[in-house]
Structures are given as structure tokens and as C-alpha cells.
Design a protein around this motif. Structure first.
Motif, mmCIF file in Angstrom:
data_model
loop_
_atom_site.group_PDB
_atom_site.id
_atom_site.type_symbol
_atom_site.label_atom_id
_atom_site.label_comp_id
_atom_site.label_asym_id
_atom_site.label_seq_id
_atom_site.Cartn_x
_atom_site.Cartn_y
_atom_site.Cartn_z
ATOM 1 N N ARG A 105 -5.543 -0.262 0.568
ATOM 2 C CA ARG A 105 -6.542 -0.114 1.633
ATOM 3 C C ARG A 105 -7.512 1.025 1.336
ATOM 4 N NH1 ARG A 105 -4.708 1.697 6.019
ATOM 5 N NH2 ARG A 105 -2.584 2.223 5.456
ATOM 6 N N ARG A 116 -11.244 3.106 2.960
ATOM 7 C CA ARG A 116 -11.780 3.560 4.239
ATOM 8 C C ARG A 116 -12.520 2.413 4.914
ATOM 9 N NH1 ARG A 116 -15.652 6.830 3.347
ATOM 10 N NH2 ARG A 116 -15.740 7.603 5.467
ATOM 11 N N SER A 136 0.865 -1.188 0.000
ATOM 12 C CA SER A 136 0.000 0.000 0.000
ATOM 13 C C SER A 136 0.899 1.235 0.000
ATOM 14 C CB SER A 136 -0.875 -0.019 1.262
ATOM 15 O OG SER A 136 -1.206 1.280 1.660
ATOM 16 N N LYS A 160 -18.432 5.462 -8.894
ATOM 17 C CA LYS A 160 -17.206 5.891 -8.191
ATOM 18 C C LYS A 160 -15.982 5.822 -9.102
ATOM 19 C CE LYS A 160 -14.633 5.076 -3.935
ATOM 20 N NZ LYS A 160 -14.797 4.904 -2.503
HETATM 21 C C1 BTN Z 1 -11.851 4.568 -0.281
HETATM 22 O O1 BTN Z 1 -12.608 4.988 -1.156
HETATM 23 O O2 BTN Z 1 -12.232 3.739 0.551
HETATM 24 C C2 BTN Z 1 -10.445 5.097 -0.251
HETATM 25 C C3 BTN Z 1 -9.536 4.380 -1.220
HETATM 26 C C4 BTN Z 1 -8.123 4.913 -1.192
HETATM 27 C C5 BTN Z 1 -7.198 4.109 -2.069
HETATM 28 C C6 BTN Z 1 -5.827 4.715 -2.160
HETATM 29 S S1 BTN Z 1 -4.850 3.982 -3.427
HETATM 30 C C7 BTN Z 1 -3.427 4.780 -2.823
HETATM 31 C C8 BTN Z 1 -3.491 4.748 -1.312
HETATM 32 N N1 BTN Z 1 -2.912 3.525 -0.795
HETATM 33 C C9 BTN Z 1 -3.826 2.755 -0.199
HETATM 34 O O3 BTN Z 1 -3.600 1.649 0.315
HETATM 35 N N2 BTN Z 1 -5.033 3.345 -0.245
HETATM 36 C C10 BTN Z 1 -4.973 4.631 -0.904
#
Ligand code: BTN
Length: 223
Positions: A47, A49, A19, A113
Motif C-alpha cells: 500500500r 499513500r 503488506s 522516485k
Molecule cells: C508512497 O509513496 O505512497 C508510500 C509507499 C510505501 C510502501 C511501503 S513498502 C513497505 C510498507 N508496506 C506497505 O504496504 N507499504 C509500505
């Protein structure tokens, strides 16, 4: 105006990472400064939310920004709103399509989305030590893979436009938009960002209205 290390000057490009947010947080532990961006072609444990996964195959844009904002802790949630506005303006500049913000920070294109933001931070006492702003944009993603990603239907810029989009162009617009809007905020406070955010809210009835009002209260003097 507070000094600010512009983002985009230092970009760490990764072929693959669990991530980008995790990677950015490790960098901060080792003393990384504000402005650094971590970018990955794909993530193995992206990841979202509320402990959701963010399925992150090649074709999407996955980035995290390291920020050390000079704001009081009570304004922390505004960083997420700021990022939603930043990406909204970047996408509009590049494609001509205006997204809507679904509470608090999903970006929707015609109700589907296209972008998610995950903001993580460390607070010490009354001060924000750092904020990692993670952004995932569906650019050229395979739509079948995306359907397992989300609780809402998804779309991508490619699906909307009908052709493949240069990920580097999306990145460029996000960097420009971020630096512009963040500097504006440091200079003038949150009112401009809040206005842009409210103007582009996706109408989802009472829940949204309540959240919207509570944001007004939380940031009372700013709204
Ligand atoms: C959501 O809509 O739940 C939020 C998603 C966020 C994804 C981004 S991708 C780059 C960064 N690294 C991660 O693990 N998550 C965020």
C-alpha cells in the motif's frame, strides 16, 4: 533521554506478505514491542499513500518498523519527515547519491522516485499508542513493473548505479541511520531533522512552499 528499543535487534523476515504494514499492525495487536522490524521479499498488496497501490515484486526493499514514540500527538507527522531523512542519509552513505525530498516524504533521485514512506498510527486521547513506519525502496526492481507504480517517473538504485545492489546493504544502512537519527531526536528534539529535511527539499514551486510553511507553523516552536 527517553529509553528506546533500538530497531534491528528483532527482524521478522517474510518471503511474501500482503503488506508489511498490515503484518506489523497485527503484531502490535498481539503485544509486539517497539523496535521490531517486518521485512518481506515481496508484497502482494503493498500500500502507498492516499490509497494507492505499491507494486512490490522481488528486487525491492519492503519494510515496516514498530515504534512507540514518546512525542505529543501534534508531532506525529514528524515521524514521516524523520524517516525520509533516515533513508536519504542511508542511500547517500551507500551510493554517494544525495536524494531530494518531495513533499512530504517521497525521495527522488534526479527527479525520479526511488523511495516512498507510509506512516500509520494509533492515537488514544493525547497519546501516540504506536506508529508503523513503512518504507519501500526501489533497489533492483524491474523498471517496467515500476512504471505502473507511481504518479511520478520512477528509478531504482540499480538503474542509477548501473549494477545490482545488495538489498541487505541498503537495509543495514537504514537501520544504522534510523537508530542514529531517532536517538538524536529523543535527545535534542526535532530541530536537526527539520534542518536536514528542509536542506534537501525538491523545489516544486508554490505548493511546496505553502506546505513547507505550514509545517513550520505546525511545529512552530521546533522549526
Ligand atoms: C508512497 O509513496 O505512497 C508510500 C509507499 C510505501 C510502501 C511501503 S513498502 C513497505 C510498507 N508496506 C506497505 O504496504 N507499504 C509500505
Amino acid at each position: 533521554m527517553q529509553s528506546y528499543q533500538e530497531i534491528g535487534n528483532k527482524i521478522i523476515w517474510l518471503e511474501e506478505v500482503d503488506s508489511t504494514n498490515n503484518y506489523a499492525k497485527k503484531l502490535i495487536e498481539n503485544g509486539e514491542e517497539e523496535g521490531t522490524m517486518v521485512l518481506a521479499r515481496k508484497q502482494t498488496r503493498g500500500r502507498g499513500r492516499e490509497d494507492r497501490n505499491w507494486i512490490s515484486p522481488e528486487g525491492g526493499l519492503y519494510l515496516s518498523l514498530i515504534l512507540k514514540p514518546p512525542f505529543p500527538v501534534k508531532e506525529l507527522s514528524m515521524m514521516t519527515l524523520l524517516t525520509a531523512v533516515v533513508v536519504l542519509e542511508a542511500i547517500e552513505k551507500l551510493t554517494g547519491f544525495r536524494c531530494q525530498v518531495k513533499w512530504p516524504n517521497d525521495l527522488l533521485l534526479e527527479g525520479r522516485k526511488v523511495c516512498g514512506v507510509l506512516t500509520e498510527s494509533k492515537v488514544v486521547g493525547e497519546a501516540i499508542e504506536y506508529v508503523v513506519v513503512g518504507v519501500g525502496v526501489n533497489v533492483n526492481n524491474n523498471m517496467e513493473e515500476l512504471s505502473t507504480n507511481l504518479q511520478y517517473p520512477a528509478t531504482s538504485l540499480q538503474e542509477k548505479l548501473g549494477y545490482e545492489v545488495e538489498i541487505s546493504m541498503v537495509l543495514r544502512e537504514i537501520i544504522l541511520s534510523f537508530n542514529k537519527n531517532y536517538k538524536l531526536t529523543l535527545r535534542e528534539g526535532w530541530s536537526v531533522i527539520l534542518k536536514k529535511w528542509k536542506e534537501n527539499l525538491y523545489p516544486v514551486g508554490e505548493i511546496h512552499r505553502q506546505n513547507y510553511l505550514s509545517m513550520g507553523n505546525q511545529e512552530g516552536e521546533l522549526a
